[in-house]
Motif scaffolding. Structure first.
Motif, short mmCIF file in Angstrom:
data_model
loop_
_atom_site.label_atom_id
_atom_site.label_comp_id
_atom_site.label_asym_id
_atom_site.label_seq_id
_atom_site.Cartn_x
_atom_site.Cartn_y
_atom_site.Cartn_z
N CYS A 187 -3.79 -4.74 4.99
CA CYS A 187 -2.31 -5.57 4.21
C CYS A 187 -1.31 -5.04 5.51
O CYS A 187 0.02 -5.61 5.34
N CYS A 218 -5.62 -2.88 -2.12
CA CYS A 218 -4.88 -1.65 -1.89
C CYS A 218 -4.06 -2.09 -3.59
O CYS A 218 -3.90 -3.57 -3.65
N HIS A 253 -1.36 -2.43 -3.70
CA HIS A 253 -0.53 -3.10 -3.77
C HIS A 253 -0.28 -5.26 -3.18
O HIS A 253 0.54 -5.55 -3.81
N HIS A 254 -1.83 -5.16 -2.46
CA HIS A 254 -1.88 -6.65 -2.26
C HIS A 254 -3.22 -6.79 -3.18
O HIS A 254 -3.76 -8.65 -2.45
#
Ligand SMILES: Nc1nc2c(ncn2[C@@H]2O[C@H](COP(=O)(O)OP(=O)(O)OP(=O)(O)O)[C@@H](O)[C@H]2O)c(=O)[nH]1
Ligand SMILES: [Zn+2]
Length: 207
Positions: free
Chosen positions: A166, A95, A97-98
């Protein structure tokens, strides 16, 4: 951002996006991050940690490097006009985002027109677009667009079901949750009968 492509009859070479990698710099940065998090890679009490910054850098380089492949297609000599579906293609991505993994399965279908595609290429397309920082929505859409552009079928259907670590291992900590996304094109999107057939063939999505 999209793969560069050169056309050969029946084959489209899919190259990974150009990426410059400096593993030494990445390993150094990984070591700095570990130290900042209170983990000393050079602690003599834990000698196996010494190579962990390099392993971490190499692991991410591996997860984020798409394979090249030939998008081999064949003339649809039998004029096969029913749906082709490859179900349960294992999918792993990271991902954006993380940079934590999201893992699941993809189901990829198309309605042939002039050409049919080598079946393994459906799995390769999934792996190719999964090997970069992603959202599940973008990954699903990129797979559908790629097939639409390079196979010119009458319809495309892609469903992905995945667990995002996540939100299962950290943060919301919702273990057992899974996310389903879909991208439909052409007849599979427009015709209610075709759409229903695709979802019925995918079948187990709503288990
Ligand atoms: N739409 C979408 N969201 C994603 C995907 N992967 C991760 N996310 C979300 O991206 C969001 C990032 O939110 P932030 O608030 O910036 O990050 P955060 O503080 O770590 O949020 P939490 O995960 O809720 O702890 C989170 O809600 C994630 O669940 C994805 O593939 N698609
Ligand atoms: Zn995330």
């Amino acid at each position: 951002m999209s793969a560069s492509v050169s056309s050969i009859t029946g084959r489209t070479r899919v190259h990974p996006p150009g990426t410059v990698r400096d593993l030494d710099a990445a390993a150094e940065a990984a070591g700095a991050m570990m130290r900042a998090l209170g983990i000393d890679p050079d602690d003599p009490a834990t000698p196996d940690l010494a190579l962990t910054p390099r392993r971490l850098a190499a692991a991410y380089a591996e997860l984020l490097t798409p394979d090249e492949f030939d998008m081999t297609t064949f003339e649809n000599a039998q004029e096969y006009d029913e749906m082709v579906l490859v179900r349960d293609i294992p999918m792993q991505s990271v991902c954006e985002h993380h940079l934590l993994p999201f893992v699941g399965r993809a189901h990829v279908a198309y309605l042939p027109a002039e050409r049919i595609v080598g079946l393994s290429k459906l799995a390769r397309v999934v792996a190719h677009f999964a090997s970069r920082p992603q959202t599940q929505e973008r990954l699903t859409t990129q797979i559908a667009s790629h097939l639409d552009e390079h196979l010119r079928p009458r319809g495309v259907g892609v469903v992905i079901e995945a667990e995002h670590t996540c939100m299962t291992l950290r943060g919301a900590r919702a273990p057992g949750s899974s996310t389903t996304t879909s991208s439909l094109r052409g007849v599979i999107k427009e015709s209610p009968a075709s759409r229903a057939e695709f979802l019925a063939l995918v079948g187990r999505v709503s288990r």
